[in-house]
Design an enzyme around this catalytic site. Structure first.
Site, PDB file in Angstrom:
ATOM      1  CB  SER A  65      -0.862   0.079   1.260  1.00 10.59           C
ATOM      2  OG  SER A  65      -1.417  -1.144   1.579  1.00 10.59           O
ATOM      3  CG  HIS A  90      -2.692  -0.997  -3.792  1.00 14.15           C
ATOM      4  ND1 HIS A  90      -3.065   0.294  -3.547  1.00 14.15           N
ATOM      5  CD2 HIS A  90      -2.773  -1.625  -2.597  1.00 14.15           C
ATOM      6  CE1 HIS A  90      -3.367   0.437  -2.262  1.00 14.15           C
ATOM      7  NE2 HIS A  90      -3.195  -0.716  -1.673  1.00 14.15           N
ATOM      8  CD  GLU A 103      -4.072   2.855  -6.371  1.00 15.16           C
ATOM      9  OE1 GLU A 103      -4.459   4.020  -6.319  1.00 15.16           O
ATOM     10  OE2 GLU A 103      -3.339   2.344  -5.508  1.00 15.16           O
ATOM     11  CG  ASN A 124      -3.954   4.831   0.164  1.00 19.20           C
ATOM     12  OD1 ASN A 124      -5.137   4.805   0.503  1.00 19.20           O
ATOM     13  ND2 ASN A 124      -3.195   3.755   0.169  1.00 19.20           N
TER      14      ASN A 124
HETATM   15  P1  NAD Z   1      -1.834  -9.594   7.228  1.00 17.93           P
HETATM   16  O1  NAD Z   1      -1.002  -9.202   8.389  1.00 17.93           O
HETATM   17  O2  NAD Z   1      -3.297  -9.893   7.452  1.00 17.93           O
HETATM   18  O3  NAD Z   1      -1.193 -10.896   6.527  1.00 17.93           O
HETATM   19  C1  NAD Z   1       0.141 -11.017   6.161  1.00 17.93           C
HETATM   20  C2  NAD Z   1       0.454 -12.505   6.001  1.00 17.93           C
HETATM   21  O4  NAD Z   1       1.775 -12.616   5.487  1.00 17.93           O
HETATM   22  C3  NAD Z   1       0.411 -13.275   7.322  1.00 17.93           C
HETATM   23  O5  NAD Z   1      -0.466 -14.394   7.189  1.00 17.93           O
HETATM   24  C4  NAD Z   1       1.861 -13.731   7.500  1.00 17.93           C
HETATM   25  O6  NAD Z   1       1.945 -15.027   8.105  1.00 17.93           O
HETATM   26  C5  NAD Z   1       2.351 -13.772   6.067  1.00 17.93           C
HETATM   27  N1  NAD Z   1       3.794 -13.728   5.943  1.00 17.93           N
HETATM   28  C6  NAD Z   1       4.687 -12.999   6.646  1.00 17.93           C
HETATM   29  N2  NAD Z   1       5.939 -13.260   6.200  1.00 17.93           N
HETATM   30  C7  NAD Z   1       5.822 -14.138   5.185  1.00 17.93           C
HETATM   31  C8  NAD Z   1       6.759 -14.790   4.321  1.00 17.93           C
HETATM   32  N3  NAD Z   1       8.062 -14.571   4.443  1.00 17.93           N
HETATM   33  N4  NAD Z   1       6.306 -15.646   3.395  1.00 17.93           N
HETATM   34  C9  NAD Z   1       4.982 -15.890   3.293  1.00 17.93           C
HETATM   35  N5  NAD Z   1       4.064 -15.317   4.088  1.00 17.93           N
HETATM   36  C10 NAD Z   1       4.482 -14.451   5.023  1.00 17.93           C
HETATM   37  O7  NAD Z   1      -1.666  -8.457   6.149  1.00 17.93           O
HETATM   38  P2  NAD Z   1      -2.705  -7.911   5.064  1.00 17.93           P
HETATM   39  O8  NAD Z   1      -3.601  -6.917   5.722  1.00 17.93           O
HETATM   40  O9  NAD Z   1      -3.303  -9.055   4.332  1.00 17.93           O
HETATM   41  O10 NAD Z   1      -1.717  -7.076   4.132  1.00 17.93           O
HETATM   42  C11 NAD Z   1      -0.877  -7.701   3.195  1.00 17.93           C
HETATM   43  C12 NAD Z   1      -0.373  -6.650   2.217  1.00 17.93           C
HETATM   44  O11 NAD Z   1      -1.481  -6.033   1.579  1.00 17.93           O
HETATM   45  C13 NAD Z   1       0.409  -5.522   2.867  1.00 17.93           C
HETATM   46  O12 NAD Z   1       1.436  -5.131   2.018  1.00 17.93           O
HETATM   47  C14 NAD Z   1      -0.614  -4.416   3.005  1.00 17.93           C
HETATM   48  O13 NAD Z   1      -0.049  -3.126   3.022  1.00 17.93           O
HETATM   49  C15 NAD Z   1      -1.394  -4.622   1.731  1.00 17.93           C
HETATM   50  N6  NAD Z   1      -2.756  -4.076   1.758  1.00 17.93           N
HETATM   51  C16 NAD Z   1      -3.506  -4.184   2.880  1.00 17.93           C
HETATM   52  C17 NAD Z   1      -4.789  -3.676   2.873  1.00 17.93           C
HETATM   53  C18 NAD Z   1      -5.664  -3.811   4.098  1.00 17.93           C
HETATM   54  O14 NAD Z   1      -6.644  -3.068   4.207  1.00 17.93           O
HETATM   55  N7  NAD Z   1      -5.371  -4.743   5.005  1.00 17.93           N
HETATM   56  C19 NAD Z   1      -5.313  -3.060   1.706  1.00 17.93           C
HETATM   57  C20 NAD Z   1      -4.507  -3.003   0.572  1.00 17.93           C
HETATM   58  C21 NAD Z   1      -3.222  -3.526   0.604  1.00 17.93           C
END
Ligand code: NAD
Length: 725
Positions: free
Chosen positions: A440, A461, A473, A511
């Site tokens: 993000s 994204h 995106e 954003n």
């Molecule tokens: P989250 O914390 O819910 O999940 C992240 C996952 O990654 C976890 O299950 C963790 O075990 C796993 N992980 C960590 N290290 C790892 C590795 N080395 N190999 C494989 N898996 C691994 O996070 P999320 O909210 O799903 O966000 C993930 C991405 O999406 C981030 O970059 C975030 O910025 C982006 N994002 C989030 C949102 C939101 O609203 N949550 C919206 C858009 C984008």
């Protein structure tokens, strides 16, 4: 079977055994069958010829798999703006008269519905005596006109209640939501729902029965009469549906209420009078600014479907998209799970890697539930979930993604971790594999540094929740190749998403425009404006949630981090508000901790908003700003004008390729009101000079209210802020 005549382009006609005429629709020059002038002309000619030489029945089907008839040609609808009230009524009357010839013919008729049967397409099918739908998952029947700010104008509001009753008819017309073949059978909208292989024989059988016992005459009588509806029943339907509409539309969309009123008024009179009411309502709606904006948004979406994601100069042979066959997602968190579910729903066998085996085990059933979700039953379809289980390949090691041709990294938002994981992905997959990140906030350039070949890397994204948010995106890094962009754009479309290509710049598109809006809401709060008032004004403008409610939904810790990124890039005008870290420190992270700007009963997305609490007032105290007097209109301007100014800066800096992408993006990612046509279209409705005048009043607030040069240019030249679709 003997072929007797072949009429031109859109309709292919043949006489089948038993003197049944089959007319197959295949409208040239369109991806789907639509009601062009040429098609309607040919339908008229067909009816002329059948009146001269009556058959024993007419069978209408599609000559194009997966598309029966997807409604009006949108170019024809676009021309409505230039028409007078009378001309619009005439248009409705002519269409209805054509369909009436079908309903009144000396022979029975049947429509075989396979694929989309939408809008005018459904009205044509309703004009037939019988309908046979196929059980194909592609078959879908709907009257989606309200979504364009209109209502069915060719007898839909008249025929539907007479066929399936006023309650179910209102639901179809007012929501515009589609139904499957089997649901249509339950509603009585079709006479049979069968396998596509037996649809034509079933339809012929219905015609033969009708010829034997004249059953279609009773139907025709019912179609012409009034609809029996007790006063109490009508009042109940009116009150409950109207309340539902108002709660869903906030009173911003006139079409659903008008459609309800038209349908119910039409029930009380014979069909011929109901038709006049319908034309009248259609003409009124067609000239509202809301319908105009919604139609533009529809066209923006069509434009997006055609957009390769490349500017013409960059597109060459090397930029042909490659069809993805073996996708993999890394990270099974909220986002990764949503992205995988979307892939399964779109038919992809998908690998999912997470280092946390427990998190994977927890997530897999949730993914399958989401992927197999059946809207009509309001639950997952167990058979479908079972079938999809074989297509979801969970693993705890990256090696499982070794054969992937597109990998989406979605691990936690930590720069060092992401860089390491991306380098590992590159070392694992073939040289041709495209690698994307769902970051993000990280610049694509930074994440690309450890890669040997950054040309095959870009941002993809998604927005939360992935199942609902249409926007993706596609972020070009400095080294991203055209071929990578073209493939990722095409892939996002195959997922049913709306991809918008942006340059690598802090906050990307969404954003970036969201930040000033959220920031302004906090500034207003610090000036002493009641939080509930701020959120109410935003919802009144048409946003689904107010800015402070949105903060609580996203989480103040996440918002804080995003705010820091934006402040370090654009600190002169997008400050990081000191209130946010203070709230985080006080444990007020939003819904997930039961407290943020508001207090909630329970925690998580379903927590119920209770009230603003005293503790917020205390936390706020050290950060108070001097009060300003503010009317509702001024507060609304304070919230939305900074968003608009930032949108214009995005264009000036060429972060986006086209202003129309901004309009689409804010609607599909932020729920910006579609009836306003998007951010720039809203600006356009005010006019550049008026925006300048309004912004001038806030000049003392500092750099964030300084108008960008392009706005001043627009005011001078009179050039519109938003392009037509
Ligand atoms: P989250 O914390 O819910 O999940 C992240 C996952 O990654 C976890 O299950 C963790 O075990 C796993 N992980 C960590 N290290 C790892 C590795 N080395 N190999 C494989 N898996 C691994 O996070 P999320 O909210 O799903 O966000 C993930 C991405 O999406 C981030 O970059 C975030 O910025 C982006 N994002 C989030 C949102 C939101 O609203 N949550 C919206 C858009 C984008």
């Amino acid at each position: 079977m003997t072929a007797s005549s072949v009429t031109p382009a859109s309709l292919t006609v043949e006489r089948l055994a038993g003197d049944i005429v089959a007319a197959r629709i295949s409208v040239p020059g369109h991806r789907q069958n639509v009601m062009t002038e040429a098609f309607l002309g040919e339908l008229g000619q067909l009816l002329d010829s059948l009146e001269r030489q009556p058959p024993r029945g007419l069978l209408l089907a599609s000559g194009r798999p997966g598309s029966f008839l997807a409604g009006a040609d949108i170019d024809r609808l676009d021309r409505l703006w230039d028409c007078s009230d009378t001309a619009i009524r005439d248009l409705c009357d002519r269409g209805r008269q054509l369909l009436a010839r079908l309903s009144a013919a000396a022979w029975p008729s049947v429509a075989v519905i396979d694929g989309d049967c939408v809008g005018g397409g459904l009205e044509l099918a309703l004009a037939c005596d019988f309908r046979v739908a196929t059980s194909s998952p592609a078959t879908s029947l709907a009257t989606p006109e309200v979504k364009l700010g209109l209502l069915p104008g060719w007898g839909g509001t008249v025929r539907l209640p007479r066929l399936i009753g006023p309650g179910p008819a209102s639901e179809l017309v007012v929501t515009g939501e589609p139904v499957t073949g089997s649901r249509a059978l339950t509603l009585g909208l079709v006479d049979a729902c069968v396998d596509p292989a037996v649809a034509v024989p079933t339809a012929i059988q219905l015609l033969e029965w009708a010829n034997a016992d004249g059953r279609h005459y009773a139907r025709r009588q019912r179609q012409a009469a009034t609809v029996p509806l007790e006063d109490a029943e009508r009042e109940f339907l009116e009150a409950t549906t109207a309340a539902l509409i108002l709660s869903r539309t906030g009173g911003h969309y006139p079409a659903p209420l008008k459609a309800l009123e038209t349908l119910l008024r039409g029930c009380a009179v014979p069909a011929a009078e109901a038709a006049v009411i319908e034309s009248d309502s259609f003409a009124r709606l067609a000239q509202t600014p809301v319908a105009r904006q919604l139609l533009r948004v529809f066209r923006l979406r069509q434009r997006n479907r055609r957009d390769s994601g490349l500017t013409k100069a960059g597109a060459g042979l090397a930029a042909e998209p490659v069809a993805v066959a073996a996708p993999a997602v890394i990270g099974a968190g909220i986002m990764g799970a949503g992205i995988v579910a979307r892939h399964l729903r779109s038919g992809f066998t998908t690998t999912l890697v997470d280092i946390d085996a427990e998190a994977l085990a927890r997530t897999v059933p949730e993914i399958l539930d989401e992927a197999a979700w059946d809207r009509e039953r309001g639950a997952a379809d167990p058979a479908r979930s079972h079938a999809l289980a074989g297509r979801l390949l969970p693993a705890t090691s990256l090696a499982a993604a070794a054969a992937a041709d597109l990998v989406i990294e979605s691990v936690i938002e930590r720069t060092d971790l992401k860089r390491r994981v991306l380098a590992e992905i590159e070392a694992t997959v073939p040289a041709s594999t495209i690698i994307c990140t769902n970051t993000s906030t990280n610049p694509i350039a930074t994440l690309a540094e450890p890669l040997t070949d950054p040309s095959r890397f870009c941002g993809m994204h998604f927005f939360n929740p992935v199942r609902r948010m249409m926007l993706v995106e596609v972020v070009r890094g400095p080294a991203t190749s055209d071929a990578t962009v073209a493939t990722v754009v095409a892939h996002a479309k195959r997922l049913g998403k709306c991809p918008v290509v942006v340059q690598d710049s802090p906050g990307f598109l969404v954003n970036r425009v969201l930040s000033p809006y959220l920031h302004e809401a906090v500034e207003l709060l610090r000036e002493g404006i009641d939080p509930a008032r701020i959120d109410k004004l935003s919802r009144r403008f048409g946003m689904p949630l107010g800015p402070l409610e949105l903060y609580d939904m996203v989480g103040l810790d996440t918002a804080f981090y995003a705010g820091v990124v934006m402040a370090s890039a654009f600190g002169d005008r997008i400050d990081a508000s000191p209130l946010i870290p203070a709230l985080v420190k006080a444990g007020r992270l939003g819904r997930k901790t039961g407290r943020g700007f508001y207090r909630y009963r329970g925690v998580g997305p379903d927590a119920r908003l209770e009230t603003v609490d005293d503790a917020l007032v205390k936390t706020l105290e050290p950060y108070r700003l001097p009060e300003r007097s503010a009317t509702d209109a001024e507060l609304t301007d304070r919230l939305f004008l900074p968003m608009l100014l930032e949108g214009l800066r995005l264009l000036e800096e060429r972060v986006v390729r086209d202003g129309r992408d901004i309009d689409l993006a804010v609607i599909y990612a932020l729920g910006f009101p579609a009836f306003r046509g998007g951010l720039l279209a809203w600006g356009n409705s005010l006019g550049a000079a008026e925006i300048l005048r309004r912004v001038e009043r806030f000049a003392d607030l500092g750099p964030r209210m300084i108008p960008p040069g392009s706005l001043i240019d627009h005011a001078r030249s009179g050039r519109p802020l938003a392009q037509p679709a």
